[in-house]
Design an enzyme around this catalytic site. Structure first.
Site, PDB file in Angstrom:
ATOM      1  N   SER A   1       0.862  -1.199   0.000  1.00 37.98           N
ATOM      2  CA  SER A   1       0.000   0.000   0.000  1.00 37.98           C
ATOM      3  C   SER A   1       0.888   1.234   0.000  1.00 37.98           C
ATOM      4  O   SER A   1       2.013   1.208   0.504  1.00 37.98           O
ATOM      5  CB  SER A   1      -0.861   0.015   1.268  1.00 37.98           C
TER       6      SER A   1
ATOM      7  N   TYR B   1      -1.434  -1.105  10.580  1.00 35.85           N
ATOM      8  CA  TYR B   1      -1.707  -1.638   9.228  1.00 35.85           C
ATOM      9  C   TYR B   1      -0.591  -1.181   8.294  1.00 35.85           C
ATOM     10  O   TYR B   1      -0.003  -1.971   7.550  1.00 35.85           O
ATOM     11  CB  TYR B   1      -3.079  -1.139   8.754  1.00 35.85           C
TER      12      TYR B   1
END
Ligand code: NAP
Length: 254
Positions: free
Chosen positions: A146, A159
């Site tokens: 990401s 995360y």
């Protein structure tokens, strides 16, 4: 997806985890339209069945298996069933992730830390351990990280850190699996999917994110699929250990 696509994956077998909707589904669709035999999976049989049907309706040769990526038996079953059916493996896309909390890092419960590590990092490694014996010469692994890997934001701290770990994993595995298997990574920007709905579903946040891109829009699942297909294909035959940021020019790194 109406434009004419090549057939870069003719005769190739591709496993994509977490692929019954969102980015994973679009990757399966793209690889399938380019000729791959695609093996899709996710936690729920109903989702697997529906996604298989959608891909078949597009003329794709597809096989679906239930696989919660942190379940050892289901991971093994995913590989075993694929090998029983197709006898080999050419492409693995590790796409599954969770983002269960908006707590700060110092307030994240141990159980949540374990879940983040188990699903976002450890499961990718364990799946590749199971798959490694069957990966062909010239095979390719793509790991989905990401943009937040580069600077984990406060609301997605832990995360983001698991996604940072995937950048390191990509480098380390690329060295370990060379020269027969290339290992690369895609770092998507923000893409409106179920997973990102808590952010992209908020009109103000969405506008803020769009303004942070150079292309004045969020990403699409097809944008991520196109980048993944490139890295998985022989077009990227001399690319390994790299992360491709697909984020419309959003700030990531120099
Ligand atoms: P999504 O649209 O919500 O799709 C998630 C998929 O994963 C579903 O098919 C779901 O099906 C499956 N799934 C969920 N938990 C699973 C598990 N434990 N094991 C196996 N399958 C599981 O999500 P997405 O946005 O496409 O996200 C895919 C990847 O892109 C993730 O790695 C995410 O971190 C990354 N990413 C997304 C964005 C974004 O803005 N969307 C940005 C950067 C990175 P079931 O419910 O049937 O399991």
């Amino acid at each position: 997806m109406d434009k004419k696509l090549g057939k870069r994956f003719e005769g190739k077998v591709a496993i994509i985890t977490a692929s019954t909707q969102g980015i994973g589904f679009s990757i399966a669709e793209r690889l399938g339209l380019e000729g791959a035999f695609v093996v899709i999976s996710s936690r729920k049989q109903k989702n697997v069945d529906e996604a298989v049907q959608k891909l078949r309706d597009r003329g794709i040769e597809v096989f679906g298996v239930v696989c919660h990526v942190s379940n050892a038996q289901q991971r093994k079953n995913l590989i075993d069933k694929t090998i029983q059916k197709y006898g080999k493996l050419d492409v693995i896309v590790s796409n599954a992730a969770v983002n269960p909390t908006v707590a700060t890092i110092l307030e994240t419960k141990e159980q949540t830390l374990d879940k983040l590590w188990d699903i976002n990092v450890k499961a990718a490694i364990l799946l590749l351990q199971d798959a490694a014996p069957y990966l062909q010469k010239g095979s390719s692994v793509v790991i989905i990280s990401s943009i937040v890997a580069y600077r984990p934001p406060a609301s997605m701290g832990m995360y983001g850190i698991t996604k940072t770990a995937l950048l390191g994993l990509t480098k380390a595995l690329a060295a370990e699996m060379a020269p027969n298997t290339r290992v690369n990574c895609v770092a998507p920007g923000f893409v409106p999917t179920h997973f990102a709905k808590f952010i992209t579903g908020d009109a103000n946040l969405r506008r803020e994110l769009e303004a942070k891109t150079l292309l004045s829009r969020l990403g699409t699942t097809q944008d991520m699929a196109a980048a993944t297909a490139y890295l998985a294909s022989d077009d990227a035959a001399y690319v390994t250990g790299e992360t491709l940021v697909v984020a419309g020019g959003m700030q990531s790194r120099l």
